[in-house]
Design a protein around this motif. Sequence first.
Motif, PDB file in Angstrom:
ATOM      1  N   VAL A 148       0.445  -3.352  13.710  1.00 57.40           N
ATOM      2  CA  VAL A 148      -0.717  -3.641  12.889  1.00 57.40           C
ATOM      3  C   VAL A 148      -1.276  -2.298  12.441  1.00 57.40           C
ATOM      4  O   VAL A 148      -1.072  -1.274  13.113  1.00 57.40           O
ATOM      5  CB  VAL A 148      -1.776  -4.453  13.669  1.00 57.40           C
ATOM      6  N   ALA A 149      -1.946  -2.290  11.297  1.00 54.92           N
ATOM      7  CA  ALA A 149      -2.536  -1.041  10.807  1.00 54.92           C
ATOM      8  C   ALA A 149      -3.934  -1.303  10.274  1.00 54.92           C
ATOM      9  O   ALA A 149      -4.292  -2.439   9.932  1.00 54.92           O
ATOM     10  CB  ALA A 149      -1.663  -0.419   9.722  1.00 54.92           C
ATOM     11  N   PHE A 150      -4.701  -0.231  10.209  1.00 55.32           N
ATOM     12  CA  PHE A 150      -6.073  -0.294   9.729  1.00 55.32           C
ATOM     13  C   PHE A 150      -6.245   0.781   8.661  1.00 55.32           C
ATOM     14  O   PHE A 150      -5.889   1.943   8.886  1.00 55.32           O
ATOM     15  CB  PHE A 150      -7.050  -0.076  10.874  1.00 55.32           C
ATOM     16  N   ALA A 151      -6.784   0.397   7.522  1.00 55.19           N
ATOM     17  CA  ALA A 151      -6.976   1.334   6.417  1.00 55.19           C
ATOM     18  C   ALA A 151      -8.467   1.511   6.159  1.00 55.19           C
ATOM     19  O   ALA A 151      -9.228   0.536   6.141  1.00 55.19           O
ATOM     20  CB  ALA A 151      -6.283   0.822   5.159  1.00 55.19           C
ATOM     21  N   PHE A 152      -8.845   2.761   5.958  1.00 55.37           N
ATOM     22  CA  PHE A 152     -10.248   3.122   5.727  1.00 55.37           C
ATOM     23  C   PHE A 152     -10.327   3.799   4.362  1.00 55.37           C
ATOM     24  O   PHE A 152      -9.758   4.871   4.158  1.00 55.37           O
ATOM     25  CB  PHE A 152     -10.734   4.059   6.824  1.00 55.37           C
ATOM     26  N   GLU A 153     -11.027   3.171   3.443  1.00 47.63           N
ATOM     27  CA  GLU A 153     -11.096   3.662   2.064  1.00 47.63           C
ATOM     28  C   GLU A 153     -12.458   4.298   1.800  1.00 47.63           C
ATOM     29  O   GLU A 153     -13.482   3.611   1.776  1.00 47.63           O
ATOM     30  CB  GLU A 153     -10.853   2.520   1.085  1.00 47.63           C
ATOM     31  N   GLY A 154     -12.450   5.623   1.626  1.00 45.24           N
ATOM     32  CA  GLY A 154     -13.665   6.336   1.274  1.00 45.24           C
ATOM     33  C   GLY A 154     -13.684   6.650  -0.211  1.00 45.24           C
ATOM     34  O   GLY A 154     -12.733   6.364  -0.940  1.00 45.24           O
ATOM     35  N   MET A 157       0.803  -1.216   0.000  1.00 47.13           N
ATOM     36  CA  MET A 157       0.000   0.000   0.000  1.00 47.13           C
ATOM     37  C   MET A 157       0.840   1.271   0.000  1.00 47.13           C
ATOM     38  O   MET A 157       0.305   2.368  -0.069  1.00 47.13           O
ATOM     39  CB  MET A 157      -0.917   0.006   1.223  1.00 47.13           C
ATOM     40  N   ALA A 158       2.168   1.119   0.089  1.00 47.30           N
ATOM     41  CA  ALA A 158       3.045   2.278   0.284  1.00 47.30           C
ATOM     42  C   ALA A 158       2.911   3.330  -0.810  1.00 47.30           C
ATOM     43  O   ALA A 158       2.990   4.534  -0.531  1.00 47.30           O
ATOM     44  CB  ALA A 158       4.492   1.807   0.385  1.00 47.30           C
ATOM     45  N   ALA A 159       2.681   2.900  -2.028  1.00 51.30           N
ATOM     46  CA  ALA A 159       2.636   3.849  -3.143  1.00 51.30           C
ATOM     47  C   ALA A 159       1.312   4.594  -3.231  1.00 51.30           C
ATOM     48  O   ALA A 159       1.213   5.616  -3.909  1.00 51.30           O
ATOM     49  CB  ALA A 159       2.903   3.122  -4.463  1.00 51.30           C
ATOM     50  N   ARG A 160       0.267   4.125  -2.525  1.00 50.58           N
ATOM     51  CA  ARG A 160      -1.057   4.731  -2.679  1.00 50.58           C
ATOM     52  C   ARG A 160      -1.702   5.177  -1.386  1.00 50.58           C
ATOM     53  O   ARG A 160      -2.813   5.719  -1.420  1.00 50.58           O
ATOM     54  CB  ARG A 160      -1.988   3.765  -3.406  1.00 50.58           C
ATOM     55  N   MET A 161      -1.021   4.979  -0.250  1.00 50.48           N
ATOM     56  CA  MET A 161      -1.629   5.388   1.007  1.00 50.48           C
ATOM     57  C   MET A 161      -0.600   6.047   1.907  1.00 50.48           C
ATOM     58  O   MET A 161       0.436   5.453   2.223  1.00 50.48           O
ATOM     59  CB  MET A 161      -2.257   4.185   1.720  1.00 50.48           C
ATOM     60  N   ASN A 162      -0.882   7.282   2.309  1.00 47.99           N
ATOM     61  CA  ASN A 162       0.019   8.016   3.190  1.00 47.99           C
ATOM     62  C   ASN A 162       0.220   7.271   4.498  1.00 47.99           C
ATOM     63  O   ASN A 162      -0.734   6.803   5.116  1.00 47.99           O
ATOM     64  CB  ASN A 162      -0.538   9.411   3.490  1.00 47.99           C
ATOM     65  N   GLY A 163       1.473   7.169   4.915  1.00 48.32           N
ATOM     66  CA  GLY A 163       1.800   6.539   6.181  1.00 48.32           C
ATOM     67  C   GLY A 163       2.191   5.083   6.069  1.00 48.32           C
ATOM     68  O   GLY A 163       2.858   4.543   6.957  1.00 48.32           O
ATOM     69  N   ALA A 164       1.804   4.421   4.997  1.00 45.81           N
ATOM     70  CA  ALA A 164       2.109   2.995   4.863  1.00 45.81           C
ATOM     71  C   ALA A 164       3.606   2.741   4.730  1.00 45.81           C
ATOM     72  O   ALA A 164       4.130   1.743   5.225  1.00 45.81           O
ATOM     73  CB  ALA A 164       1.366   2.401   3.662  1.00 45.81           C
ATOM     74  N   SER A 165       4.314   3.653   4.068  1.00 47.78           N
ATOM     75  CA  SER A 165       5.759   3.462   3.863  1.00 47.78           C
ATOM     76  C   SER A 165       6.544   3.588   5.163  1.00 47.78           C
ATOM     77  O   SER A 165       7.685   3.133   5.242  1.00 47.78           O
ATOM     78  CB  SER A 165       6.284   4.466   2.843  1.00 47.78           C
ATOM     79  N   ALA A 166       5.944   4.175   6.190  1.00 47.43           N
ATOM     80  CA  ALA A 166       6.623   4.318   7.470  1.00 47.43           C
ATOM     81  C   ALA A 166       6.578   3.024   8.285  1.00 47.43           C
ATOM     82  O   ALA A 166       7.308   2.877   9.269  1.00 47.43           O
ATOM     83  CB  ALA A 166       5.992   5.446   8.282  1.00 47.43           C
ATOM     84  N   LEU A 167       5.723   2.088   7.870  1.00 51.68           N
ATOM     85  CA  LEU A 167       5.608   0.807   8.558  1.00 51.68           C
ATOM     86  C   LEU A 167       6.507  -0.228   7.906  1.00 51.68           C
ATOM     87  O   LEU A 167       6.868  -0.104   6.728  1.00 51.68           O
ATOM     88  CB  LEU A 167       4.155   0.314   8.498  1.00 51.68           C
ATOM     89  N   THR A 207      -8.538   8.351   1.678  1.00 55.84           N
ATOM     90  CA  THR A 207      -8.203   7.148   2.439  1.00 55.84           C
ATOM     91  C   THR A 207      -7.442   7.558   3.693  1.00 55.84           C
ATOM     92  O   THR A 207      -6.755   8.583   3.711  1.00 55.84           O
ATOM     93  CB  THR A 207      -7.340   6.181   1.614  1.00 55.84           C
ATOM     94  N   TRP A 208      -7.568   6.745   4.731  1.00 57.25           N
ATOM     95  CA  TRP A 208      -6.906   7.026   6.002  1.00 57.25           C
ATOM     96  C   TRP A 208      -6.255   5.753   6.519  1.00 57.25           C
ATOM     97  O   TRP A 208      -6.754   4.654   6.306  1.00 57.25           O
ATOM     98  CB  TRP A 208      -7.915   7.538   7.021  1.00 57.25           C
ATOM     99  N   LEU A 209      -5.146   5.933   7.230  1.00 52.02           N
ATOM    100  CA  LEU A 209      -4.421   4.799   7.796  1.00 52.02           C
ATOM    101  C   LEU A 209      -4.139   5.061   9.261  1.00 52.02           C
ATOM    102  O   LEU A 209      -3.678   6.143   9.634  1.00 52.02           O
ATOM    103  CB  LEU A 209      -3.100   4.585   7.046  1.00 52.02           C
ATOM    104  N   GLN A 210      -4.418   4.070  10.107  1.00 49.78           N
ATOM    105  CA  GLN A 210      -4.156   4.175  11.538  1.00 49.78           C
ATOM    106  C   GLN A 210      -3.298   2.988  11.950  1.00 49.78           C
ATOM    107  O   GLN A 210      -3.708   1.836  11.805  1.00 49.78           O
ATOM    108  CB  GLN A 210      -5.468   4.160  12.317  1.00 49.78           C
ATOM    109  N   GLY A 211      -2.087   3.254  12.446  1.00 49.85           N
ATOM    110  CA  GLY A 211      -1.190   2.183  12.860  1.00 49.85           C
ATOM    111  C   GLY A 211      -1.076   2.085  14.372  1.00 49.85           C
ATOM    112  O   GLY A 211      -1.285   3.069  15.090  1.00 49.85           O
TER     113      GLY A 211
END
Length: 211
Positions: A110-116, A26-36, A120-124
């Motif tokens: 663990v992380a949770f992604a919410f796709e509107g 998800m790193a290329a399409r969701m902010n914050g994913a690359s930090a995990l 989109t939002w990511l909570q780790g």
Amino acid sequence: MESGKFESTVGKELIQFGRLERAGEMAARMNGASALRSDTPVFVTSVDDAKFLRHVDGGASMAIGAIEADACVIITVQVQTGGALYTWLADPTDSEVWHAMDRMDQTGHVAFAFEGDADTWLQGFGVRHKRGIHKYRREMGRKGVLFLQEAMYRIASGTISESLNSLIADLTVTYSPVSILATRDVVTAAERLYAGFSAWDGRGSRGGSKN
């Protein structure tokens, strides 16, 4: 793959399906994913943008538990943001679920992604080993059809929402969407049970029509 909705034969409720991904995917399409760490498991669900944004204030917490129903065991993976409690129902007979749990232990996250529709939002979260939940590995290898039927019934009847409690002290849950974790085995079980459960379409969402 995108999360999809399927109209259950239990009542007339739409049953929400979520999915599992890895942070690296998800790193290329969701902010914050690359930090995990790339192997961090991410539980994904679709959301209504306005409802999601109304519940972002008030802290966040997550939990993993289980419902020991008469028919089967249901693993619950939950995250609460403000007054919204999001729940994924997972099948403990499914090795895909336990691979995600193992990656959670290995990465410590663990992380949770919410796709509107609009964003989109990511909570780790950092997590400790979830030793208690691992006793349900004994369910692995059993048939997953009972899980799907039980999970769909509990969502459609409202009994699952009635049993959910706030993860944050002194904060009342005012919004509690529930998704079934659509692993490959769960999708296969749905296709066996419901003729109207269509194949993944070009966008990767899964839909269907009432039998």
